[in-house]
Design a protein around this motif. Structure first.
Motif, PDB file in Angstrom:
ATOM      1  N   ALA A 266       0.814  -1.223   0.000  1.00  0.00           N
ATOM      2  CA  ALA A 266       0.000   0.000   0.000  1.00  0.00           C
ATOM      3  C   ALA A 266       0.841   1.262   0.000  1.00  0.00           C
ATOM      4  CB  ALA A 266      -0.931  -0.007   1.211  1.00  0.00           C
ATOM      5  N   GLY A 267       1.975   1.236   0.688  1.00  0.00           N
ATOM      6  CA  GLY A 267       2.821   2.420   0.780  1.00  0.00           C
ATOM      7  C   GLY A 267       3.889   2.514  -0.284  1.00  0.00           C
TER       8      GLY A 267
ATOM      9  N   ILE B  33       2.428   9.653  -9.500  1.00  0.00           N
ATOM     10  CA  ILE B  33       3.279   9.151  -8.430  1.00  0.00           C
ATOM     11  C   ILE B  33       3.833  10.333  -7.635  1.00  0.00           C
ATOM     12  CG2 ILE B  33       5.444   7.994  -7.828  1.00  0.00           C
ATOM     13  CD1 ILE B  33       3.301   6.027  -8.572  1.00  0.00           C
ATOM     14  N   GLY B  34       3.469  10.367  -6.362  1.00  0.00           N
ATOM     15  CA  GLY B  34       4.026  11.329  -5.428  1.00  0.00           C
ATOM     16  C   GLY B  34       4.481  10.582  -4.191  1.00  0.00           C
ATOM     17  N   TYR B  35       4.937  11.312  -3.200  1.00  0.00           N
ATOM     18  CA  TYR B  35       5.335  10.651  -1.961  1.00  0.00           C
ATOM     19  C   TYR B  35       5.428  11.667  -0.836  1.00  0.00           C
ATOM     20  CZ  TYR B  35       9.976  12.263  -3.510  1.00  0.00           C
ATOM     21  OH  TYR B  35      11.026  13.023  -3.954  1.00  0.00           O
ATOM     22  N   ALA B  36       5.446  11.123   0.379  1.00  0.00           N
ATOM     23  CA  ALA B  36       5.679  11.930   1.578  1.00  0.00           C
ATOM     24  C   ALA B  36       6.769  11.247   2.384  1.00  0.00           C
ATOM     25  CB  ALA B  36       4.409  12.059   2.406  1.00  0.00           C
TER      26      ALA B  36
ATOM     27  N   GLN C  89       9.691   5.563   6.838  1.00  0.00           N
ATOM     28  CA  GLN C  89       9.453   7.012   6.889  1.00  0.00           C
ATOM     29  C   GLN C  89       9.061   7.555   5.519  1.00  0.00           C
ATOM     30  OE1 GLN C  89      13.385   7.875   9.082  1.00  0.00           O
ATOM     31  NE2 GLN C  89      12.006   9.447   9.895  1.00  0.00           N
ATOM     32  N   ILE C  90       8.745   6.648   4.597  1.00  0.00           N
ATOM     33  CA  ILE C  90       8.399   7.022   3.225  1.00  0.00           C
ATOM     34  C   ILE C  90       7.098   6.345   2.834  1.00  0.00           C
ATOM     35  CG2 ILE C  90       9.126   6.978   0.798  1.00  0.00           C
ATOM     36  CD1 ILE C  90      12.026   6.609   1.835  1.00  0.00           C
ATOM     37  N   ILE C  91       6.192   7.103   2.242  1.00  0.00           N
ATOM     38  CA  ILE C  91       4.998   6.531   1.621  1.00  0.00           C
ATOM     39  C   ILE C  91       4.905   7.046   0.195  1.00  0.00           C
ATOM     40  CG2 ILE C  91       3.526   8.350   2.623  1.00  0.00           C
ATOM     41  CD1 ILE C  91       1.151   6.445   2.360  1.00  0.00           C
ATOM     42  N   VAL C  92       4.664   6.127  -0.730  1.00  0.00           N
ATOM     43  CA  VAL C  92       4.425   6.472  -2.129  1.00  0.00           C
ATOM     44  C   VAL C  92       2.922   6.601  -2.326  1.00  0.00           C
ATOM     45  CG1 VAL C  92       4.773   5.797  -4.535  1.00  0.00           C
ATOM     46  CG2 VAL C  92       6.500   5.208  -2.813  1.00  0.00           C
ATOM     47  N   THR C  93       2.514   7.651  -3.013  1.00  0.00           N
ATOM     48  CA  THR C  93       1.088   7.958  -3.145  1.00  0.00           C
ATOM     49  C   THR C  93       0.708   8.192  -4.603  1.00  0.00           C
ATOM     50  OG1 THR C  93       1.588  10.299  -2.775  1.00  0.00           O
ATOM     51  CG2 THR C  93       0.945   8.983  -0.850  1.00  0.00           C
ATOM     52  N   ILE C  94      -0.569   8.341  -4.826  1.00  0.00           N
ATOM     53  CA  ILE C  94      -1.085   8.527  -6.193  1.00  0.00           C
ATOM     54  C   ILE C  94      -1.017  10.016  -6.524  1.00  0.00           C
ATOM     55  CG2 ILE C  94      -3.011   8.070  -7.751  1.00  0.00           C
ATOM     56  CD1 ILE C  94      -3.843   5.851  -5.798  1.00  0.00           C
ATOM     57  N   GLY C  95       0.199  10.478  -6.738  1.00  0.00           N
ATOM     58  CA  GLY C  95       0.458  11.894  -6.959  1.00  0.00           C
ATOM     59  C   GLY C  95       0.714  12.616  -5.649  1.00  0.00           C
ATOM     60  N   ALA C  96       1.370  13.772  -5.731  1.00  0.00           N
ATOM     61  CA  ALA C  96       1.652  14.569  -4.539  1.00  0.00           C
ATOM     62  C   ALA C  96       0.360  15.100  -3.919  1.00  0.00           C
ATOM     63  CB  ALA C  96       2.592  15.728  -4.892  1.00  0.00           C
TER      64      ALA C  96
END
Length: 393
Positions: free
Chosen positions: A66-67, A246-249, A92-99
């Motif tokens: 998921a991340g 693709i984004g991330y926090a 400490q990283i999550i990949v997301t569906i855009g920023a």
């Protein structure tokens, strides 16, 4: 049928609205020049396309964690270390569906009802709406044009209350293109540490800067600031991959874990093939990024020069992103319009030039122009705007 309260107060995106109107006119056969787009006009670099194609044919078309995949997280780790000398663990990283999704998810896990987030104006259109969707309250602080649209430590200090949870720093900025310098970030960071509030650092335009001033992340300025900062980024603008989503926090483990748990129940995972593409974007050649940046630099110089020659238009020269955010109040008054929104609508109707009114960004005297189109089109657009202003004098 009565819809949920949380969506009834949402304001539609002004950027998407103007883009849709411009497309409508184009489809009707009009010669429209759209300056509203928030995405590069370059195709995604070939080595990224090749990586995605290979992944598809090799069967990498299933669910991922998921991340985000471990491989992409490692590429982000390396990127953060190379660019900012920042070290983050994989959790400490999550990949997301855009920023945008990273921001949305962050506010959902960070805010309780009534929590305040300080939003400097002008702001990107989705910040306040996402805060409200998380039942938080956006607190707008006018970053003055005479201060290059930058929030000052004094303004930040005065806006903080017992309900303040975070402040948003977007550098380089959408819509203004301005960028905070190291000393300015440090001064803002000290105020945040004093009051123990989070910093949401939106760095999506970090690779698109056009001065000798180096881009800094507030998180790299001290260990304490790193602990209080959640960095939002992605490959959309830097590698011309807006449609890949693709984004991330990156940030504090507890926050990232909560974001990952929420994502697992809302999106399952970012697209598998897009993650491979993003990994290739960071691990492969950066030459296409440099070439795109130089093209934007040339366009900025030309458009800025043409724009400030138009009567009634004043503009703070941006240092990054791919937008100009001129103040057109004098031109609007000189042309006899009641508002900038009316002036923008008339410009689109008469000269077929699509700008985004600043009202959507919390700055009703300004307009946003994207220079993510060819120099030839930009020159034509500047001529049309000048003709429009002069014809209405």
């Amino acid at each position: 049928m009565e819809l949920a309260n949380r969506v009834q107060t949402l304001t539609p995106s002004s950027t998407l609205a103007i883009t849709a109107k411009a497309k409508e006119l184009k489809q009707a056969g009009h010669d429209v020049i759209g300056l509203g787009a928030g995405e590069p006009d370059f195709n995604t670099p070939k080595h990224i396309l090749d990586a995605a194609s290979q992944a598809m044919y090799e069967g990498f078309t299933k669910y991922t964690p998921a991340g985000g995949t471990v491989e992409l997280k490692k590429a982000i780790q390396t990127k953060m270390n190379n660019d900012h000398k920042l070290s983050y663990d994989l959790d400490q990283i999550i990949v997301t569906i855009g920023a945008k999704h990273a921001l949305y998810t962050l506010f959902q896990v960070l805010l309780n009802k009534g929590d305040e987030v300080i939003v400097p104006t002008p702001y990107w259109v989705s910040y306040p709406e996402q805060i409200k969707l998380a039942e938080g309250s956006p607190v707008f602080v006018d970053a003055k044009e005479e201060n290059e649209f930058k929030l000052t430590p004094e303004q930040l200090e005065n806006a903080i209350t017992e309900k303040t949870k975070a402040v948003i720093i977007n550098s380089p900025s959408n819509p203004t293109g301005v960028m905070y310098e190291k000393e300015e970030l440090l001064a803002l960071g000290e105020v945040c540490l004093k009051h123990d509030i989070f910093i949401v650092s939106d760095e999506i335009y970090e690779k698109l800067t056009y001065t000798d001033t180096e881009h800094f992340s507030v998180a790299e300025l001290s260990g304490l600031l790193k602990e209080k900062t959640i960095i939002i980024n992605g490959v959309s603008k830097s590698h011309s991959m807006t449609g890949w989503r693709i984004g991330y926090a990156v940030g504090e483990k507890q926050i990232i874990k909560a974001m990952t748990n929420l994502a697992s129940h809302s999106t399952s995972n970012p697209t598998s093939i897009s993650q491979v593409a993003a990994e290739a974007a960071y691990s492969g050649s950066q030459q296409p990024v440099k070439e795109m940046k130089e093209a934007f630099r040339e366009r900025l110089e030309k458009l800025y020069e043409w724009l400030v020659e138009i009567p009634g238009i004043e503009c703070v020269k941006p240092k990054g992103a791919f937008y100009l955010f001129p103040n057109v109040k004098k031109a609007v008054e000189m042309n006899g319009f009641d508002s900038v929104d009316d002036w923008v609508a008339a410009l689109l109707e008469e000269e077929k030039v699509a700008l985004v009114p600043g009202s959507g960004f919390g700055a009703p005297d300004n307009v946003r122009l994207s220079y993510a189109i060819s120099i030839e089109q930009l020159e034509d657009a500047a001529k049309r705007i000048k003709r429009f202003v002069e014809n209405h004098q």
